[in-house]
Motif scaffolding. Sequence first.
Motif, short mmCIF file in Angstrom:
data_model
loop_
_atom_site.label_atom_id
_atom_site.label_comp_id
_atom_site.label_asym_id
_atom_site.label_seq_id
_atom_site.Cartn_x
_atom_site.Cartn_y
_atom_site.Cartn_z
N TRP A 119 92.85 71.46 -14.23
CA TRP A 119 91.72 72.30 -14.64
C TRP A 119 91.80 73.70 -14.03
CZ3 TRP A 119 87.40 74.90 -12.85
CH2 TRP A 119 86.37 75.11 -13.76
N PHE A 120 92.10 73.74 -12.72
CA PHE A 120 92.18 75.05 -12.07
C PHE A 120 93.44 75.82 -12.47
CE2 PHE A 120 88.89 73.39 -9.21
CZ PHE A 120 88.06 74.50 -9.16
N ARG A 121 94.43 75.13 -12.96
CA ARG A 121 95.65 75.82 -13.41
C ARG A 121 95.50 76.37 -14.83
NH1 ARG A 121 101.58 74.13 -11.85
NH2 ARG A 121 102.81 75.29 -13.37
N TYR A 122 94.81 75.60 -15.70
CA TYR A 122 94.81 75.97 -17.12
C TYR A 122 93.43 76.31 -17.69
CZ TYR A 122 99.48 73.90 -16.99
OH TYR A 122 100.79 73.61 -16.67
N VAL A 123 92.37 75.67 -17.19
CA VAL A 123 91.04 75.88 -17.80
C VAL A 123 90.33 77.07 -17.17
CG1 VAL A 123 88.82 74.84 -18.37
CG2 VAL A 123 90.89 73.43 -18.40
N GLU A 124 90.15 77.04 -15.86
CA GLU A 124 89.40 78.09 -15.18
C GLU A 124 89.95 79.50 -15.47
OE1 GLU A 124 86.75 80.11 -12.50
OE2 GLU A 124 86.62 78.38 -13.83
N PRO A 125 91.28 79.74 -15.41
CA PRO A 125 91.75 81.11 -15.66
C PRO A 125 91.65 81.53 -17.14
CG PRO A 125 93.44 79.78 -14.54
CD PRO A 125 92.38 78.84 -15.03
N ASN A 126 91.45 80.56 -18.04
CA ASN A 126 91.48 80.88 -19.49
C ASN A 126 90.17 80.59 -20.20
OD1 ASN A 126 94.40 81.56 -19.73
ND2 ASN A 126 94.64 79.47 -18.98
N LYS A 185 92.54 68.67 -26.13
CA LYS A 185 91.72 69.61 -26.90
C LYS A 185 90.27 69.12 -27.03
CE LYS A 185 95.64 71.31 -29.62
NZ LYS A 185 96.29 71.28 -30.94
N SER A 186 90.10 67.81 -27.30
CA SER A 186 88.73 67.32 -27.54
C SER A 186 87.97 67.01 -26.26
CB SER A 186 88.76 66.09 -28.46
OG SER A 186 89.42 65.03 -27.80
N GLN A 187 88.67 66.52 -25.22
CA GLN A 187 87.97 66.05 -24.02
C GLN A 187 87.91 67.08 -22.89
OE1 GLN A 187 86.23 63.34 -24.09
NE2 GLN A 187 87.01 62.87 -26.13
N ILE A 188 88.79 68.12 -22.94
CA ILE A 188 88.81 69.10 -21.85
C ILE A 188 88.58 70.52 -22.35
CG2 ILE A 188 90.16 70.06 -19.92
CD1 ILE A 188 91.71 67.40 -19.82
N LEU A 189 89.21 70.88 -23.47
CA LEU A 189 89.15 72.27 -23.93
C LEU A 189 87.97 72.56 -24.87
CD1 LEU A 189 92.92 73.13 -24.57
CD2 LEU A 189 91.60 73.31 -22.47
N SER A 190 87.11 71.58 -25.06
CA SER A 190 85.93 71.81 -25.89
C SER A 190 84.75 72.14 -24.97
CB SER A 190 85.61 70.55 -26.70
OG SER A 190 84.30 70.61 -27.16
N GLU A 232 86.91 80.96 -27.39
CA GLU A 232 87.22 81.61 -28.68
C GLU A 232 88.20 80.78 -29.51
OE1 GLU A 232 85.92 84.39 -29.92
OE2 GLU A 232 84.64 84.62 -28.16
N ALA A 233 89.30 80.34 -28.86
CA ALA A 233 90.39 79.71 -29.63
C ALA A 233 91.12 78.66 -28.79
CB ALA A 233 91.37 80.79 -30.09
#
Length: 473
Positions: free
Chosen positions: A315-322, A218-223, A328-329
């Motif tokens: 990253w391409f599986r979870y970050v890029e598509p979302n 959450k802090s290092q990738i999804l922020s 937002e959340a």
Amino acid sequence: MITQSMTFYDREAELGALRSAFESPGSDVFVVYGRRRVGKTELLKEFCSDRPHIYFLAAQEAETRQREKLVDQVAAHFDERVPRTDGWDEAFDYLGEKLQTEEVVVVIDEFPYLVDENDSVPSYVQGFVDEQLRESESMLVLCGSSVSTMESEVLGHESPLYGRRTAQLDVQPFSFRQAQTVISYDTADAIRSYAITGGTPMYLTMFDYETTLAENVKSQILSPSAVLYNEPEFLLRTELRNPARYMSILESVALGHTTPNEISGATGIDSGPLSKYLQTLRRLRLIDRDVPVTASSKKSKRSRYRIADEFLRFWFRYVEPNRSSIEEAPDIVYDGTIAPDLPTHVATTFEEICQEVVWEGIRRGAVEPYSEVGRWWYGEDEIDIVGLAPNDDRILLAECKWTSDPVGSALVDDLLAKAENVRWGPSDRDEHYALFSKSGFVDGLEDELDQNWSLFSLAEIDDLLSPATEDGV
């Protein structure tokens, strides 16, 4: 001078190679290359830290400015006024003249940027090596992240520098075994963590292993303010003028489209242009092409592609598509999308780690030797690991299960049935089997199997990959 930054891990073999080159009599031309972020600069900083050195980092800027900066660095090291130089020949003459007076390590980092601005630079370096460096005890290190440029312009047969190098290092990401010196989680979480960061030192060291894996993600990738949030896009923009199509190819491969036909269908890119894009991504070491281990890599039509780096795959599986949802959340994306699917993502990494265990077992004499180890598939059948020992007509067939239930006899029967479809070797070949399981094995399974079967739980995997067992397995 170079300032020390990131904590330096491992790389003892690579450091040893650099040290022995420097300590050997005469001059050296040492070539260091490897994918971006793999730790080449950190390795060279560590090597230079206790030796007299000139470190020049090339940049994407005008040739004249590059040359001025190199001459500035040389003059600063020798505590001299900066001389005027009109061209690379004069710049390298000045460097060569100074190296006659002192034994120095000269590092030119990101050498491909110099070549991009002037493709004659390798010829100037060749002249410098032949006429001046050879007369000194100094060492020239040419380093670069553009693997294709390093291979063609420095190591290739057509390069003026061909035959001038005295040693080379292709710096690879850390294996899981090496990464464990950084990851301080227990074995299961270490495997999960490695499935997210991969073996790239920069990514590994961004996680705080005192906190949970979920908190790190959450802090290092999804922020959106975190370095890793945009890292793959940054990497591609550094290497490619128009990264959009490459991004869509990487995303489709990360989501499970692995054959050229599947990738073409998912991206809408025709097979002609697609093969060129795939070739470029392979050249950048961002994807790998696999064929069944029993097939010839040149002739086989059964190729599959996979992303060569665990972090990019994540990253391409979870970050890029979302991305819009993450902005937002992020917590909802992690809890609702990533966490439930993570075991499927980790299962692929677990297979790679189990291959590493097989090679390590061979190295330590705990597993019979095999000259080739890889995946096998044909039609609907797949086997996670197949090892081939052609000289002894011996074959290893293994399955890897990252599941929450212990493995039982159903997997044994399944593997025996698939083994019959692996066409390799004579009919009386020597068959060995192995099962790797995150959650261990049902009671009594080991007693039901003969000595041709090996069972590896996480404890055995940890044992084989830990340095403590090195001398006696």
